[in-house]
Design a protein around this motif. Structure first.
Motif, PDB file in Angstrom:
ATOM      1  N   MET A   1     -54.074  -6.619  19.487  1.00 13.52           N
ATOM      2  CA  MET A   1     -53.115  -5.540  19.217  1.00 13.52           C
ATOM      3  C   MET A   1     -53.839  -4.351  18.570  1.00 13.52           C
ATOM      4  O   MET A   1     -53.654  -3.199  18.959  1.00 13.52           O
ATOM      5  N   ALA A   2     -54.721  -4.651  17.589  1.00 17.49           N
ATOM      6  CA  ALA A   2     -55.425  -3.577  16.877  1.00 17.49           C
ATOM      7  C   ALA A   2     -56.361  -2.838  17.827  1.00 17.49           C
ATOM      8  O   ALA A   2     -56.447  -1.607  17.794  1.00 17.49           O
ATOM      9  N   ALA A   3     -57.057  -3.582  18.709  1.00 23.56           N
ATOM     10  CA  ALA A   3     -57.990  -2.925  19.642  1.00 23.56           C
ATOM     11  C   ALA A   3     -57.236  -1.929  20.512  1.00 23.56           C
ATOM     12  O   ALA A   3     -57.754  -0.859  20.839  1.00 23.56           O
ATOM     13  N   GLN A   4     -56.001  -2.276  20.847  1.00 22.87           N
ATOM     14  CA  GLN A   4     -55.203  -1.368  21.690  1.00 22.87           C
ATOM     15  C   GLN A   4     -54.789  -0.122  20.930  1.00 22.87           C
ATOM     16  O   GLN A   4     -54.975   0.995  21.416  1.00 22.87           O
TER      17      GLN A   4
ATOM     18  N   ASP B   1     -71.876 -13.522  13.169  1.00 20.26           N
ATOM     19  CA  ASP B   1     -71.949 -13.684  14.640  1.00 20.26           C
ATOM     20  C   ASP B   1     -70.648 -14.238  15.197  1.00 20.26           C
ATOM     21  O   ASP B   1     -70.159 -13.797  16.232  1.00 20.26           O
ATOM     22  N   GLY B   2     -70.127 -15.252  14.507  1.00 23.48           N
ATOM     23  CA  GLY B   2     -68.895 -15.894  14.975  1.00 23.48           C
ATOM     24  C   GLY B   2     -67.746 -14.905  15.005  1.00 23.48           C
ATOM     25  O   GLY B   2     -66.959 -14.874  15.959  1.00 23.48           O
ATOM     26  N   PHE B   3     -67.669 -14.063  13.953  1.00 20.77           N
ATOM     27  CA  PHE B   3     -66.545 -13.120  13.919  1.00 20.77           C
ATOM     28  C   PHE B   3     -66.730 -12.021  14.955  1.00 20.77           C
ATOM     29  O   PHE B   3     -65.766 -11.593  15.612  1.00 20.77           O
ATOM     30  N   GLN B   4     -67.974 -11.561  15.111  1.00 25.78           N
ATOM     31  CA  GLN B   4     -68.205 -10.513  16.125  1.00 25.78           C
ATOM     32  C   GLN B   4     -67.879 -11.049  17.518  1.00 25.78           C
ATOM     33  O   GLN B   4     -67.347 -10.315  18.366  1.00 25.78           O
ATOM     34  N   ALA B   5     -68.180 -12.326  17.773  1.00 28.11           N
ATOM     35  CA  ALA B   5     -67.867 -12.909  19.094  1.00 28.11           C
ATOM     36  C   ALA B   5     -66.347 -12.978  19.282  1.00 28.11           C
ATOM     37  O   ALA B   5     -65.833 -12.654  20.367  1.00 28.11           O
ATOM     38  N   LEU B   6     -65.642 -13.368  18.221  1.00 29.19           N
ATOM     39  CA  LEU B   6     -64.172 -13.422  18.287  1.00 29.19           C
ATOM     40  C   LEU B   6     -63.624 -12.022  18.607  1.00 29.19           C
ATOM     41  O   LEU B   6     -62.760 -11.853  19.486  1.00 29.19           O
ATOM     42  N   ALA B   7     -64.149 -11.015  17.896  1.00 26.17           N
ATOM     43  CA  ALA B   7     -63.654  -9.640  18.088  1.00 26.17           C
ATOM     44  C   ALA B   7     -64.023  -9.115  19.477  1.00 26.17           C
ATOM     45  O   ALA B   7     -63.243  -8.378  20.095  1.00 26.17           O
ATOM     46  N   ALA B   8     -65.199  -9.512  19.974  1.00 29.85           N
ATOM     47  CA  ALA B   8     -65.629  -9.044  21.309  1.00 29.85           C
ATOM     48  C   ALA B   8     -64.657  -9.554  22.373  1.00 29.85           C
ATOM     49  O   ALA B   8     -64.346  -8.841  23.334  1.00 29.85           O
ATOM     50  N   GLY B   9     -64.175 -10.778  22.187  1.00 31.52           N
ATOM     51  CA  GLY B   9     -63.216 -11.343  23.136  1.00 31.52           C
ATOM     52  C   GLY B   9     -61.866 -10.639  23.080  1.00 31.52           C
ATOM     53  O   GLY B   9     -61.003 -10.884  23.929  1.00 31.52           O
ATOM     54  N   CYS B  10     -61.660  -9.786  22.082  1.00 31.01           N
ATOM     55  CA  CYS B  10     -60.363  -9.116  21.905  1.00 31.01           C
ATOM     56  C   CYS B  10     -60.469  -7.611  22.147  1.00 31.01           C
ATOM     57  O   CYS B  10     -59.535  -6.857  21.852  1.00 31.01           O
ATOM     58  N   GLY B  11     -61.628  -7.133  22.627  1.00 29.32           N
ATOM     59  CA  GLY B  11     -61.728  -5.723  23.000  1.00 29.32           C
ATOM     60  C   GLY B  11     -62.517  -4.854  22.042  1.00 29.32           C
ATOM     61  O   GLY B  11     -62.491  -3.628  22.174  1.00 29.32           O
ATOM     62  N   PHE B  12     -63.233  -5.425  21.090  1.00 29.32           N
ATOM     63  CA  PHE B  12     -64.057  -4.635  20.164  1.00 29.32           C
ATOM     64  C   PHE B  12     -65.532  -4.828  20.471  1.00 29.32           C
ATOM     65  O   PHE B  12     -65.942  -5.915  20.912  1.00 29.32           O
ATOM     66  N   SER B  13     -66.347  -3.798  20.189  1.00 29.88           N
ATOM     67  CA  SER B  13     -67.799  -4.043  20.226  1.00 29.88           C
ATOM     68  C   SER B  13     -68.359  -3.924  18.807  1.00 29.88           C
ATOM     69  O   SER B  13     -67.858  -3.147  17.986  1.00 29.88           O
TER      70      SER B  13
ATOM     71  N   LEU C   1     -66.104  -2.406  13.665  1.00 27.49           N
ATOM     72  CA  LEU C   1     -65.892  -2.811  15.059  1.00 27.49           C
ATOM     73  C   LEU C   1     -65.398  -1.595  15.820  1.00 27.49           C
ATOM     74  O   LEU C   1     -64.405  -0.965  15.425  1.00 27.49           O
ATOM     75  N   GLN C   2     -66.081  -1.296  16.896  1.00 25.51           N
ATOM     76  CA  GLN C   2     -65.708  -0.128  17.717  1.00 25.51           C
ATOM     77  C   GLN C   2     -64.603  -0.532  18.685  1.00 25.51           C
ATOM     78  O   GLN C   2     -64.733  -1.554  19.366  1.00 25.51           O
ATOM     79  N   ALA C   3     -63.532   0.245  18.723  1.00 19.75           N
ATOM     80  CA  ALA C   3     -62.413  -0.129  19.625  1.00 19.75           C
ATOM     81  C   ALA C   3     -62.529   0.600  20.963  1.00 19.75           C
ATOM     82  O   ALA C   3     -63.008   1.718  21.010  1.00 19.75           O
TER      83      ALA C   3
END
Ligand code: AVI
Length: 311
Positions: free
Chosen positions: A171-174, A280-292, A309-311
């Motif tokens: 939702m936040a990435a959007q 790493d784990g959190f960045q991977a979670l965020a990457a799966g949700c639309g953040f880099s 995190l870049q949206a």
């Protein structure tokens, strides 16, 4: 006509559902009545509870770099705004923010904290939004030239289930598309340190946990022996989370209105999870949700991290 359900009715419905299910668990959001919110503020000051002071120190030390990531003319949205203390350390460095939008379900607190912030930052446009930020909500429109940036400090994302964390991040990435999210996470660490943070020697965390039952007594007329439950908090290593439970000292019954719920000795009501993450784990979670992934800021002991995190 459908009447909106009151906070008390919602608490009653969720508590009945929790006590009827196995295992018994209830959302940690019910900790935060007036008394619980005050106890949480005391937790943040405890010597054993390192997250608040570690995150504040990171904001103090690296606020300027974080503000660089946020950029000029941003609409800054704080999810689940409490006392609005931490955001000041960003606002002090932001270039011409378009507006600050704190979003919180607790209207009275939000408006009081916003008014106080307004006195300290008279030139800042503050547009508080009373809403549950995990549900669809309407943020004010933003200027075309500016970006929208989210701020979610406190490692509050740790209190979400993994599925809820993903829903929130998607939702936040959007809604932050083109901008970014600055978020605090509590790191995986030596279990003894985690254990101490959730079992403080002054017993404040125990009182915070037990207040859930006291709240049921105050608001719903629940009947039980107040000494019949104890605070239990432990690190569940495979699931990388602190679990908090209210554990029945012996066989007993809780009555709410006409309904009785039997507890066996040792049986628990699971009241909170507090997930711990690796970067790493959190960045991977965020990457799966639309953040880099972007810059990260951690203390020397790697106990707590703020991530861009870049949206
Ligand atoms: C709000 N939240 C991030 C706290 C935590 O550490 O999970 C709540 C808390 N529960 C017990 N102590 C603090």
């Amino acid at each position: 006509m459908n009447m909106p359900i009151s906070a008390r009715q919602q608490f009653a419905a969720d508590l009945h559902a929790a006590l009827s299910s196995r295992p018994r668990n209830i959302s940690p959001k019910y900790f935060y009545d007036e008394i619980g919110s005050r106890l949480f503020e005391q937790i943040c000051e405890l010597p054993e509870y390192y997250p608040t002071r570690t995150e504040l120190a990171l904001l103090q030390k690296y606020g300027r770099e974080m503000a660089e990531c946020i950029g000029p003319h941003a609409q800054l949205v704080e999810y689940g705004a409490g006392a609005l203390r931490k955001v000041r350390l960003l606002l002090d460095h932001l270039r011409e923010p378009e507006a600050f939008v704190p979003v919180d379900i607790s209207g009275a607190h939000l408006l009081a904290a916003s008014a106080e912030l307004g006195r300290a930052y008279p030139g800042l446009k503050i547009a508080p939004l009373v809403a549950d930020f995990t549900q669809p909500h309407d943020l004010p429109p933003r200027r075309e030239s500016g970006r929208r940036v989210g701020f979610f400090p406190g490692s509050s994302i740790g209190n979400f289930t993994p599925a809820e964390a993903r829903d929130f991040l998607r939702m936040a990435a959007q809604e932050l598309r083109g901008g970014g999210l600055l978020i605090g996470i509590d790191r995986i660490k030596e279990p003894a340190l985690l254990h101490a943070a959730y079992n403080d020697s002054a017993g404040v965390t125990a009182a915070f946990n037990l207040n859930l039952l006291e709240r049921a007594r105050r608001e719903l007329g629940a009947e039980f022996d107040p000494d019949g439950f104890l605070h239990s908090a432990f690190y569940n290593a495979p699931l990388q989370r602190i679990e908090m439970h209210l554990q029945s000292r012996r066989a007993q019954t809780i009555r709410i209105g006409e309904t009785s719920y039997d507890f066996a000795g040792g049986e628990t009501l699971h009241t909170e999870n507090s997930h711990k993450y690796s970067v790493d784990g959190f960045q991977a979670l965020a990457a799966g949700c639309g953040f880099s992934a972007g810059p990260v800021w951690s203390d020397e002991r790697d106990w707590f991290t703020l991530l861009w995190l870049q949206a």
